[in-house]
Scaffold this motif. Structure first.
Motif, PDB file in Angstrom:
ATOM      1  N   ILE A  75       0.843  -1.198   0.000  1.00 24.66           N
ATOM      2  CA  ILE A  75       0.000   0.000   0.000  1.00 24.66           C
ATOM      3  C   ILE A  75       0.878   1.247   0.000  1.00 24.66           C
ATOM      4  O   ILE A  75       1.762   1.397   0.853  1.00 24.66           O
ATOM      5  CB  ILE A  75      -0.912   0.034   1.250  1.00 24.66           C
ATOM      6  N   TRP A  76       0.661   2.110  -0.984  1.00 21.82           N
ATOM      7  CA  TRP A  76       1.242   3.455  -0.928  1.00 21.82           C
ATOM      8  C   TRP A  76       0.227   4.327  -0.203  1.00 21.82           C
ATOM      9  O   TRP A  76      -0.860   4.598  -0.701  1.00 21.82           O
ATOM     10  CB  TRP A  76       1.523   3.988  -2.329  1.00 21.82           C
ATOM     11  N   HIS A  77       0.582   4.776   0.994  1.00 25.00           N
ATOM     12  CA  HIS A  77      -0.325   5.540   1.838  1.00 25.00           C
ATOM     13  C   HIS A  77       0.096   7.007   1.875  1.00 25.00           C
ATOM     14  O   HIS A  77       1.280   7.327   2.014  1.00 25.00           O
ATOM     15  CB  HIS A  77      -0.320   4.970   3.263  1.00 25.00           C
ATOM     16  N   TYR A  78      -0.867   7.883   1.750  1.00 23.56           N
ATOM     17  CA  TYR A  78      -0.604   9.317   1.833  1.00 23.56           C
ATOM     18  C   TYR A  78      -1.736   9.991   2.588  1.00 23.56           C
ATOM     19  O   TYR A  78      -2.907   9.644   2.430  1.00 23.56           O
ATOM     20  CB  TYR A  78      -0.451   9.930   0.439  1.00 23.56           C
ATOM     21  N   GLU A  79      -1.381  10.958   3.414  1.00 21.76           N
ATOM     22  CA  GLU A  79      -2.378  11.657   4.223  1.00 21.76           C
ATOM     23  C   GLU A  79      -2.839  12.958   3.585  1.00 21.76           C
ATOM     24  O   GLU A  79      -3.734  13.614   4.108  1.00 21.76           O
ATOM     25  CB  GLU A  79      -1.816  11.919   5.627  1.00 21.76           C
ATOM     26  N   ASN A  80      -2.216  13.328   2.472  1.00 23.29           N
ATOM     27  CA  ASN A  80      -2.624  14.573   1.819  1.00 23.29           C
ATOM     28  C   ASN A  80      -3.514  14.297   0.612  1.00 23.29           C
ATOM     29  O   ASN A  80      -3.567  15.065  -0.337  1.00 23.29           O
ATOM     30  CB  ASN A  80      -1.413  15.416   1.413  1.00 23.29           C
ATOM     31  N   GLY A  81      -4.239  13.168   0.635  1.00 26.11           N
ATOM     32  CA  GLY A  81      -5.221  12.880  -0.401  1.00 26.11           C
ATOM     33  C   GLY A  81      -6.518  13.632  -0.130  1.00 26.11           C
ATOM     34  O   GLY A  81      -6.687  14.263   0.911  1.00 26.11           O
ATOM     35  N   PHE A  82      -7.443  13.557  -1.077  1.00 33.63           N
ATOM     36  CA  PHE A  82      -8.714  14.237  -0.884  1.00 33.63           C
ATOM     37  C   PHE A  82      -9.793  13.509  -1.686  1.00 33.63           C
ATOM     38  O   PHE A  82      -9.506  12.622  -2.482  1.00 33.63           O
ATOM     39  CB  PHE A  82      -8.631  15.701  -1.332  1.00 33.63           C
ATOM     40  N   SER A  83     -11.029  13.890  -1.466  1.00 31.32           N
ATOM     41  CA  SER A  83     -12.137  13.279  -2.186  1.00 31.32           C
ATOM     42  C   SER A  83     -12.953  14.360  -2.874  1.00 31.32           C
ATOM     43  O   SER A  83     -13.177  15.443  -2.313  1.00 31.32           O
ATOM     44  CB  SER A  83     -13.033  12.492  -1.227  1.00 31.32           C
ATOM     45  N   ARG A  84     -13.396  14.056  -4.102  1.00 33.48           N
ATOM     46  CA  ARG A  84     -14.265  14.978  -4.823  1.00 33.48           C
ATOM     47  C   ARG A  84     -15.735  14.735  -4.492  1.00 33.48           C
ATOM     48  O   ARG A  84     -16.611  15.398  -5.019  1.00 33.48           O
ATOM     49  CB  ARG A  84     -14.029  14.845  -6.330  1.00 33.48           C
ATOM     50  N   SER A  85     -15.990  13.755  -3.642  1.00 33.26           N
ATOM     51  CA  SER A  85     -17.364  13.405  -3.299  1.00 33.26           C
ATOM     52  C   SER A  85     -17.503  13.195  -1.803  1.00 33.26           C
ATOM     53  O   SER A  85     -16.605  12.658  -1.156  1.00 33.26           O
ATOM     54  CB  SER A  85     -17.774  12.112  -4.031  1.00 33.26           C
ATOM     55  N   LYS A  86     -18.635  13.628  -1.248  1.00 35.96           N
ATOM     56  CA  LYS A  86     -18.929  13.404   0.159  1.00 35.96           C
ATOM     57  C   LYS A  86     -19.719  12.117   0.372  1.00 35.96           C
ATOM     58  O   LYS A  86     -20.129  11.808   1.489  1.00 35.96           O
ATOM     59  CB  LYS A  86     -19.686  14.591   0.732  1.00 35.96           C
ATOM     60  N   LYS A  87     -19.890  11.358  -0.691  1.00 34.48           N
ATOM     61  CA  LYS A  87     -20.641  10.107  -0.616  1.00 34.48           C
ATOM     62  C   LYS A  87     -19.741   8.897  -0.397  1.00 34.48           C
ATOM     63  O   LYS A  87     -20.212   7.762  -0.378  1.00 34.48           O
ATOM     64  CB  LYS A  87     -21.464   9.912  -1.895  1.00 34.48           C
ATOM     65  N   GLU A  88     -18.440   9.137  -0.253  1.00 34.40           N
ATOM     66  CA  GLU A  88     -17.488   8.046  -0.045  1.00 34.40           C
ATOM     67  C   GLU A  88     -16.272   8.576   0.706  1.00 34.40           C
ATOM     68  O   GLU A  88     -16.056   9.793   0.758  1.00 34.40           O
ATOM     69  CB  GLU A  88     -17.061   7.446  -1.387  1.00 34.40           C
ATOM     70  N   PRO A  89     -15.485   7.704   1.330  1.00 33.46           N
ATOM     71  CA  PRO A  89     -14.308   8.155   2.071  1.00 33.46           C
ATOM     72  C   PRO A  89     -13.286   8.819   1.149  1.00 33.46           C
ATOM     73  O   PRO A  89     -13.208   8.515  -0.046  1.00 33.46           O
ATOM     74  CB  PRO A  89     -13.740   6.852   2.657  1.00 33.46           C
ATOM     75  N   ALA A  90     -12.510   9.722   1.710  1.00 36.43           N
ATOM     76  CA  ALA A  90     -11.418  10.330   0.961  1.00 36.43           C
ATOM     77  C   ALA A  90     -10.381   9.269   0.613  1.00 36.43           C
ATOM     78  O   ALA A  90     -10.200   8.295   1.343  1.00 36.43           O
ATOM     79  CB  ALA A  90     -10.777  11.438   1.786  1.00 36.43           C
ATOM     80  N   THR A  91      -9.718   9.459  -0.502  1.00 32.91           N
ATOM     81  CA  THR A  91      -8.698   8.507  -0.951  1.00 32.91           C
ATOM     82  C   THR A  91      -7.385   8.782  -0.238  1.00 32.91           C
ATOM     83  O   THR A  91      -6.854   9.893  -0.302  1.00 32.91           O
ATOM     84  CB  THR A  91      -8.490   8.617  -2.469  1.00 32.91           C
ATOM     85  N   HIS A  92      -6.840   7.757   0.409  1.00 38.05           N
ATOM     86  CA  HIS A  92      -5.575   7.916   1.116  1.00 38.05           C
ATOM     87  C   HIS A  92      -4.559   6.826   0.789  1.00 38.05           C
ATOM     88  O   HIS A  92      -3.556   6.699   1.479  1.00 38.05           O
ATOM     89  CB  HIS A  92      -5.807   7.939   2.630  1.00 38.05           C
ATOM     90  N   TYR A  93      -4.860   6.019  -0.230  1.00 38.35           N
ATOM     91  CA  TYR A  93      -3.867   5.006  -0.585  1.00 38.35           C
ATOM     92  C   TYR A  93      -4.071   4.505  -2.003  1.00 38.35           C
ATOM     93  O   TYR A  93      -5.140   4.653  -2.597  1.00 38.35           O
ATOM     94  CB  TYR A  93      -3.909   3.825   0.380  1.00 38.35           C
ATOM     95  N   GLU A  94      -2.990   3.924  -2.552  1.00 36.01           N
ATOM     96  CA  GLU A  94      -3.037   3.187  -3.809  1.00 36.01           C
ATOM     97  C   GLU A  94      -2.271   1.888  -3.606  1.00 36.01           C
ATOM     98  O   GLU A  94      -1.202   1.887  -2.988  1.00 36.01           O
ATOM     99  CB  GLU A  94      -2.425   3.986  -4.955  1.00 36.01           C
ATOM    100  N   PRO A  95      -2.794   0.765  -4.108  1.00 29.16           N
ATOM    101  CA  PRO A  95      -2.092  -0.504  -3.944  1.00 29.16           C
ATOM    102  C   PRO A  95      -1.052  -0.726  -5.039  1.00 29.16           C
ATOM    103  O   PRO A  95      -1.174  -0.181  -6.142  1.00 29.16           O
ATOM    104  CB  PRO A  95      -3.224  -1.534  -4.075  1.00 29.16           C
ATOM    105  N   PHE A  96      -0.029  -1.491  -4.723  1.00 30.21           N
ATOM    106  CA  PHE A  96       0.874  -1.968  -5.771  1.00 30.21           C
ATOM    107  C   PHE A  96       1.303  -3.398  -5.454  1.00 30.21           C
ATOM    108  O   PHE A  96       1.544  -3.757  -4.307  1.00 30.21           O
ATOM    109  CB  PHE A  96       2.076  -1.043  -5.982  1.00 30.21           C
ATOM    110  N   LEU A  97       1.349  -4.209  -6.498  1.00 34.73           N
ATOM    111  CA  LEU A  97       1.629  -5.633  -6.369  1.00 34.73           C
ATOM    112  C   LEU A  97       3.105  -5.929  -6.521  1.00 34.73           C
ATOM    113  O   LEU A  97       3.820  -5.255  -7.272  1.00 34.73           O
ATOM    114  CB  LEU A  97       0.858  -6.412  -7.443  1.00 34.73           C
ATOM    115  N   TRP A  98       3.545  -6.969  -5.828  1.00 35.60           N
ATOM    116  CA  TRP A  98       4.900  -7.498  -5.993  1.00 35.60           C
ATOM    117  C   TRP A  98       4.777  -8.999  -6.264  1.00 35.60           C
ATOM    118  O   TRP A  98       4.313  -9.749  -5.416  1.00 35.60           O
ATOM    119  CB  TRP A  98       5.739  -7.230  -4.748  1.00 35.60           C
TER     120      TRP A  98
END
Length: 248
Positions: A75-98
Motif C-alpha cells: 500500500i502506498w499511503h498518503y495523508e494529503n489525499g482528498f475526495s471529490r465526493s462526500k458520498k465516499e471516504p477520501a482517498t488515502h492510498y493506492e495498492p501496488f503488487l509485488w
C-alpha cells in the motif's frame, strides 16, 4: 526488475485512449502485457505494478495466470489525499503488487529500506520470546532501524513543497517513493545497485530520474523506459537533462 505504473483505466488523459477501456478490453490487455513482461524477467526477477482499488484484482489474477509468484500486496499511503465526493471516504492510498518470477528466490534488500523505530525505548533492551521450536530466543533491535512494512508512507506531489518536482502528468509518482522501491528490489553487489530495471509505461520519466540520481552516488543501475506519447518523452528528457547538468 520491472517497476511500472500503467494506466489504471479510470479515464485519465494521457494524450490517447489507453485509460478508457471496457472491462473486457482492460482484462485482455492486462493479461497480454503481463505475459510479455514475464518473458523479459531474469529467473530471479520481480515485477512491481501500481494499480487502483477498482481493478487491481484483475492485475493480480493476470500475474497468477502468467505463472508468476505472489509476494505481497503493498500500500502506498498518503495523508494529503482528498475526495471529490462526500458520498465516499477520501482517498488515502493506492495498492501496488509485488510478484516474483521464481517461487523461492528473489531480491529484497531489507536493510536498505529500514525505517526509524517509533520509540527509542525499545533500543535499550533485548526482548525474549519462545521460538517455533519451543526454545528461548532473544530479539535485539537492529541499529539500522525497524523492518519496513507493506504500507509505504509518502505524500503525493501536492502543494508548493513539490512544485519543482511536479509535472503535468496526471498520475506522476513521487521520486522519494520510487527511489525507495528501487533500493528495496534492485539487485546489489558489494553495496552497489547493479540491476537492470524496465518501466514499460515511463510517463514523465520518474523511474529514469531516480535511477540516475542513485547513479550519481556511485551506483550502476541500467534502466530502460518506454513511452508512446512524445509529450511525456519530452518531459522525461528535460528532467533527465537537469540531472546531467547538476553533475557538471
Amino acid at each position: 526488475m520491472i517497476l511500472t505504473d500503467p494506466p489504471y483505466n479510470i479515464h485519465k488523459d494521457f494524450g490517447n485512449k489507453s485509460d478508457c477501456l471496457s472491462i473486457d478490453q482492460f482484462i485482455k490487455k492486462t493479461n497480454e502485457r503481463v505475459k510479455k513482461l514475464k518473458n523479459l524477467l531474469t529467473p530471479t526477477g520481480s515485477i512491481i505494478w501500481f494499480g487502483i482499488h477498482n481493478y487491481i484484482c484483475y492485475v493480480q489474477v493476470a500475474m497468477y495466470n502468467a505463472g508468476l509468484y505472489y509476494r505481497r500486496m503493498n500500500i502506498w499511503h498518503y495523508e494529503n489525499g482528498f475526495s471529490r465526493s462526500k458520498k465516499e471516504p477520501a482517498t488515502h492510498y493506492e495498492p501496488f503488487l509485488w510478484f516474483s518470477n521464481d517461487k523461492k528466490t528473489w531480491t529484497y534488500n531489507v536493510d536498505e529500506v529500514r525505517i526509524p523505530y517509533k520509540s527509542s525505548e525499545r533500543l535499550k533492551n533485548a526482548i525474549t520470546y519462545k521460538g517455533s521450536d519451543g526454545q528461548k530466543k532473544i530479539w535485539k533491535p537492529n541499529p539500522k532501524g525497524s523492518m519496513r512494512g507493506d504500507v509505504w508512507d509518502f505524500p503525493t506531489l501536492a502543494g508548493k513543497v513539490f512544485e519543482k518536482e511536479k509535472t503535468e502528468h496526471p498520475t506522476q509518482k513521487p521520486e522519494a517513493l520510487i527511489t525507495e522501491l528501487i533500493k528495496a528490489f534492485c539487485p546489489m553487489e558489494n553495496g552497489i545497485y547493479k540491476g537492470n530495471i524496465l518501466d514499460p509505461f515511463h510517463g514523465s520519466g520518474t523511474l529514469g530520474v531516480c535511477c540516475e540520481r542513485l547513479n550519481m552516488f556511485g551506483h550502476s543501475i541500467h534502466w530502460t523506459g518506454i513511452e508512446l506519447e512524445k509529450k511525456w518523452c519530452d518531459v522525461a528528457t528535460k528532467r533527465l537533462e537537469t540531472i546531467k547538468e547538476a553533475e557538471k
